[in-house]
Motif scaffolding. Structure first.
Motif, mmCIF file in Angstrom:
data_model
loop_
_atom_site.group_PDB
_atom_site.id
_atom_site.type_symbol
_atom_site.label_atom_id
_atom_site.label_comp_id
_atom_site.label_asym_id
_atom_site.label_seq_id
_atom_site.Cartn_x
_atom_site.Cartn_y
_atom_site.Cartn_z
ATOM 1 N N VAL A 65 -22.815 -93.599 45.697
ATOM 2 C CA VAL A 65 -23.792 -92.742 46.357
ATOM 3 C C VAL A 65 -23.761 -93.066 47.838
ATOM 4 O O VAL A 65 -23.677 -94.234 48.225
ATOM 5 C CB VAL A 65 -25.213 -92.964 45.794
ATOM 6 C CG1 VAL A 65 -26.247 -92.286 46.684
ATOM 7 C CG2 VAL A 65 -25.328 -92.420 44.378
ATOM 8 N N MET A 66 -23.767 -92.019 48.668
ATOM 9 C CA MET A 66 -23.824 -92.229 50.117
ATOM 10 C C MET A 66 -25.127 -91.659 50.646
ATOM 11 O O MET A 66 -25.485 -90.530 50.317
ATOM 12 C CB MET A 66 -22.646 -91.535 50.802
ATOM 13 C CG MET A 66 -21.295 -92.044 50.368
ATOM 14 S SD MET A 66 -20.019 -91.348 51.426
ATOM 15 C CE MET A 66 -18.688 -91.144 50.256
ATOM 16 N N ASN A 67 -25.802 -92.434 51.458
ATOM 17 C CA ASN A 67 -27.057 -91.996 52.065
ATOM 18 C C ASN A 67 -26.755 -91.365 53.417
ATOM 19 O O ASN A 67 -26.535 -92.066 54.411
ATOM 20 C CB ASN A 67 -27.992 -93.204 52.217
ATOM 21 C CG ASN A 67 -29.322 -92.801 52.801
ATOM 22 O OD1 ASN A 67 -29.541 -91.641 53.119
ATOM 23 N ND2 ASN A 67 -30.230 -93.765 52.922
ATOM 24 N N LEU A 68 -26.739 -90.030 53.452
ATOM 25 C CA LEU A 68 -26.281 -89.331 54.660
ATOM 26 C C LEU A 68 -27.222 -89.530 55.839
ATOM 27 O O LEU A 68 -26.821 -89.353 56.984
ATOM 28 C CB LEU A 68 -26.109 -87.845 54.365
ATOM 29 C CG LEU A 68 -25.007 -87.524 53.359
ATOM 30 C CD1 LEU A 68 -24.844 -86.028 53.226
ATOM 31 C CD2 LEU A 68 -23.678 -88.143 53.778
ATOM 32 N N ASP A 69 -28.479 -89.896 55.575
ATOM 33 C CA ASP A 69 -29.402 -90.156 56.674
ATOM 34 C C ASP A 69 -28.896 -91.254 57.587
ATOM 35 O O ASP A 69 -29.254 -91.322 58.757
ATOM 36 C CB ASP A 69 -30.760 -90.583 56.105
ATOM 37 C CG ASP A 69 -31.811 -89.528 56.386
ATOM 38 O OD1 ASP A 69 -31.572 -88.699 57.274
ATOM 39 O OD2 ASP A 69 -32.851 -89.542 55.717
ATOM 40 N N LYS A 70 -28.095 -92.149 57.014
ATOM 41 C CA LYS A 70 -27.686 -93.313 57.793
ATOM 42 C C LYS A 70 -26.327 -93.156 58.438
ATOM 43 O O LYS A 70 -25.877 -94.049 59.143
ATOM 44 C CB LYS A 70 -27.639 -94.538 56.878
ATOM 45 C CG LYS A 70 -29.002 -94.987 56.399
ATOM 46 C CD LYS A 70 -28.815 -96.300 55.682
ATOM 47 C CE LYS A 70 -30.127 -96.853 55.188
ATOM 48 N NZ LYS A 70 -29.891 -98.129 54.507
ATOM 49 N N CYS A 71 -25.627 -92.064 58.139
ATOM 50 C CA CYS A 71 -24.263 -91.956 58.655
ATOM 51 C C CYS A 71 -24.295 -91.539 60.114
ATOM 52 O O CYS A 71 -24.867 -90.517 60.478
ATOM 53 C CB CYS A 71 -23.444 -90.953 57.850
ATOM 54 S SG CYS A 71 -21.729 -90.905 58.393
ATOM 55 N N ILE A 72 -23.652 -92.361 60.955
ATOM 56 C CA ILE A 72 -23.620 -92.059 62.385
ATOM 57 C C ILE A 72 -22.272 -91.463 62.784
ATOM 58 O O ILE A 72 -21.989 -91.266 63.956
ATOM 59 C CB ILE A 72 -23.910 -93.313 63.226
ATOM 60 C CG1 ILE A 72 -22.882 -94.399 62.897
ATOM 61 C CG2 ILE A 72 -25.325 -93.804 62.970
ATOM 62 C CD1 ILE A 72 -22.934 -95.585 63.841
ATOM 63 N N GLY A 73 -21.408 -91.205 61.812
ATOM 64 C CA GLY A 73 -20.122 -90.572 62.109
ATOM 65 C C GLY A 73 -19.190 -91.442 62.917
ATOM 66 O O GLY A 73 -18.478 -90.961 63.788
ATOM 67 N N CYS A 74 -19.157 -92.756 62.621
ATOM 68 C CA CYS A 74 -18.332 -93.669 63.427
ATOM 69 C C CYS A 74 -16.895 -93.750 62.927
ATOM 70 O O CYS A 74 -16.038 -94.309 63.607
ATOM 71 C CB CYS A 74 -18.952 -95.057 63.463
ATOM 72 S SG CYS A 74 -18.910 -95.911 61.877
#
Lengths: 226, 534
Positions: B10-19
């Motif tokens: 599961v990935m929590n997209l709220d935390k993805c900063i696109g690094c």
């Protein structure tokens, strides 16, 4: 029977068979990873989408033609009512069409291989050798088919075919082969070279025609042995 | 009922900063070889955006995944078995290298070889496909952070035209993607050779490189376009879920290196007998619920009688993935309408809603405001629904409301309000606190609950036999040189490598810098020295 003839029509075919079978066993045991079509579709697909199906489908017809012509004796054919004349008309029509289609397709494929940069870069010396022999085999095959336009008593049905069946039952009939015309001899020799190349070139992918796909369940599961 | 286990993510997209750290570390680990220059097992896309390969979600064109035929039975969208065999000589629907991007390198030699001039020499780009000078015009993340025109996004096309502009101004998030390791994988079903398979023990979908013959049907079959063709070896390759790491209880490289710590790994138990039925429900919008029903509660008494190792059942009970997906229902599958039952799920992003609120001067952490905004900002919900629930806004709303409730409740708690009331989102105070703990604080061993490979004690992995002198193995003399024969099974190589690293004190003199290794040959020090057979 001269020394040369027995070398060509007795020794060479068996060496070919040994190399073919042995080579395949070796390749399968030691190079499963290299056993692939090595497709170049990712680089170029417009030409390939025409030439490759044309080549392969035509080749399937050619193979069927070779099986009928070489494996089924003339008197068997006549026993089921196919006269020599009727046979040759059919062979020339269907064999001619299939042969020409194969020749055009292999021409297109070689053209594509040479002119499309990435495809040419991905072409190894092995591929080049294979393509040369394959093209020669097809070219000589088409020439012999057209040359067989005049049905005669010394066509391949009485020369190459008995010799070929003799090779398979370990009694090669060199005399029959000796009566064949030069064109057929050349085509047969190129064919033997192609068969020798088969296990060591990309041609091996023909043996993995995935017919099992029609019968297996869609989803494949594997479990590690416990 | 046939209970099987799968390691899911599961990935929590709220935390993805696109690094792109996940993409880069994955590439360094798995696809830094010739032939897969253009391949990213893990890529991060900006949504809205075209994706990689371009517009891969347009299944009218690429025909990936499954569809229901007139009789309501599942069939491959690209055509059945016979059609596959008849078109095997040239796959009619396969992305070209331009649909991904033409990989390149730079002619660095020019920096030192250029003749003296008043201009500073540059390293001009060279195509890795043709070797010719090239103009770089696209790549896997060319439209990063809305850097390109997002209008070709096929998902955006599903949302009505009216809202597009305001949407693009208001809403953007990152979507990291790996192979979904589906329960009903259409790539496996598309493989004519039967080289693709799903592992019964952990559900990882792999390619048997010895059986793959390069027919390329899997590339068409996968609707996520996560099957790749190695143009040097002529074989298919895909995300391996870092199985050599997972087998010894380590998280995948993308998870391990994620700076936002947004990935969760754990066991999900499912009923294998109900997979086909779930994948063939008539209404696409029911696929999400149908897949949820396939998952089995690890505390179900049937689990105890199933043929599963005790440590796997224990891991399933502690699974963070199960909690996010089934208990809190805040994680959603990516494109369930492809009917493959994907197993990498996503917690939809609430942050854009919070940002939009804060931008208008409202309190972006207040539950009442947030609830209202989720309803009012229909565009983000509509878009997220097209991504995660085949267009049904209800599950997305539920997930976002729960995230909003957690945010506002925990703010009240942290500000020391005497009796904070949990906002109405269908979760109790305790559940909100547990969910907060899992999403915000969870440590390494709570985010990654990975049992070791089936039946093996921790730290030891065997592939058949743990020895190098099996027939044709590297312990045997190779008749056709170093490169001939079967490669060492990865887990054996991995096991010996790890053991070597952990047990030897001295640093070997033959060290190899993997960053400089292009995959050709075996530089000295790449593998531990061979021991003499005693």
């Amino acid at each position: 029977m001269s020394w040369g003839e027995s070398m060509l029509w007795i020794v060479a075919p068996y060496i070919t068979i040994v190399i073919f079978v042995g080579g395949l066993i070796w390749r399968y045991r030691y190079d499963k990873f290299g056993w692939t079509t090595r497709s170049s579709q990712l680089y170029e697909s417009r030409l390939l989408r025409v030439a490759s199906p044309l080549f392969h489908y035509a080749l399937l017809f050619v193979i069927v033609g070779h099986i009928t012509g070489l494996l089924i004796p003339r008197n068997w054919m006549e026993a089921i009512g196919v006269s020599n004349h009727a046979y040759h008309v059919n062979a020339l029509t269907w064999g001619g069409i299939a042969g020409l289609a194969t020749l055009v397709a292999v021409g297109l494929l070689i053209y594509r291989r040479r002119t499309v940069g990435p495809v040419f870069l991905a072409t190894t010396n092995n591929d080049k050798t294979m393509y040369a022999v394959l093209a020669l085999a097809i070219l000589s095959g088409v020439v012999t088919t057209v040359a067989g336009f005049v049905p005669s008593e010394v066509s391949y049905r009485t020369t190459v075919a008995p010799w070929f069946r003799g090779v398979l039952i370990l009694q090669p009939d060199v005399t029959a082969m000796a009566h064949a015309s030069g064109l057929y001899k050349v085509h047969t020799l190129i064919g033997m070279v192609l068969i020798v190349l088969f296990p060591f070139s990309r041609l091996v992918h023909a043996l993995s025609a995935p017919l099992g796909y029609l019968f297996r369940p869609y989803i494949v599961y594997r479990r590690r042995p416990r | 009922m046939r209970i099987m286990a799968q390691i899911a993510m599961v990935m929590n997209l709220d935390k993805c900063i696109g690094c792109h750290t996940c993409s880069v570390t994955c590439k360094q680990t798995w696809t830094n070889r010739p032939g897969v220059e253009y391949v990213w097992f893990n890529n991060v896309e900006t949504r809205p955006g075209q994706g990689y390969p371009r517009r891969y979600e347009d299944q009218d064109r690429w025909r990936g995944g499954w569809t229901l035929n007139r009789k309501g039975k599942l069939e491959l969208r690209a055509g059945g078995r016979l059609r596959k065999l008849l078109t095997i000589f040239a796959n009619p629907i396969m992305p070209s290298i331009q649909d991904y991007y033409e990989p390149w390198t730079y002619d660095y030699e020019n920096l030192t070889n250029a003749p003296l001039s008043s201009d500073i020499p540059v390293a001009p780009p060279r195509s890795l496909i043709s070797g010719e000078p090239t103009k770089i015009s696209w790549s896997a993340n060319w439209d990063d952070s809305l850097g390109g025109d997002p209008s070709p996004d096929p998902v955006l096309a599903q949302v009505s035209d009216q809202v597009k502009l305001s949407f693009e101004e208001a809403f953007m998030f990152y979507l990291p993607r790996i192979c979904e390791h589906c329960l009903n994988p259409s790539c496996v079903a598309s493989c004519p050779s039967g080289a693709l398979y799903k592992r019964e023990e952990d559900g990882i979908v792999l390619v048997d490189q010895d059986r793959c013959r390069g027919w390329r049907m899997c590339v068409t079959g996968c609707p996520y376009k996560k099957m790749y063709f190695n143009h040097k070896t002529g074989k298919a390759e895909k995300c391996t879920f870092c199985y050599p790491r997972v087998e010894v209880g380590l998280p995948t490289v993308c998870s391990e290196t994620c700076v936002g710590r947004l990935r969760y790994l754990g066991v999900l138990l499912y009923d294998a007998d109900r997979v086909s039925a779930a994948a063939s429900v008539p209404d696409e919008r029911d696929l999400y619920e149908a897949q949820l029903d396939v998952f089995i509660d690890p505390d179900d008494p049937a689990v105890a009688s199933a043929d599963l190792p005790p440590d796997w059942v224990e891991a399933a009970r502690r699974s963070p993935v199960y909690q996010l997906i089934k208990k809190y229902r805040i994680a959603l599958p990516l494109h369930p309408e492809y009917r493959t039952l994907p197993m990498v799920w996503y917690v939809p992003p609430l942050s854009p809603v919070v940002d939009a609120l804060a931008g208008t001067g409202h309190d972006g952490e207040d539950a009442v405001n947030l609830f209202a905004a989720i309803e009012a900002l229909r565009i983000p919900v509509g878009y997220l629904a097209e991504l995660f629930t085949a267009g049904d806004p209800a599950p997305v709303n539920t997930a976002l409301r729960r995230l909003a409730a957690m945010r506002s409740y925990m703010r009240a708690v942290n500000l020391g309000e005497p009796h904070p009331v949990p906002p109405d989102a269908g979760l109790s105070e305790d559940e909100l606190r547990d969910m907060y703990r899992l999403l915000a604080l969870a440590r390494y061993d709570e985010r990654y609950v990975i049992p070791t490979a089936y039946g093996n004690p921790p730290g030891v992995v065997e592939e058949g036999v743990c020895s190098l002198d099996y027939d044709g193995g590297p312990g045997m003399q190779q008749p056709f040189g170093e490169a001939s024969g079967r490669p060492v099974p990865v887990s054996i190589e991995n096991f010996h490598g790890l053991k070597e690293r952990q047990t030897s004190d001295e640093i070997t003199h033959d060290r190899v810098n993997l960053l400089n290794w292009d995959g050709r040959g075996t530089p000295a020090g790449l593998f531990p020295p061979r021991r003499k057979k005693s």
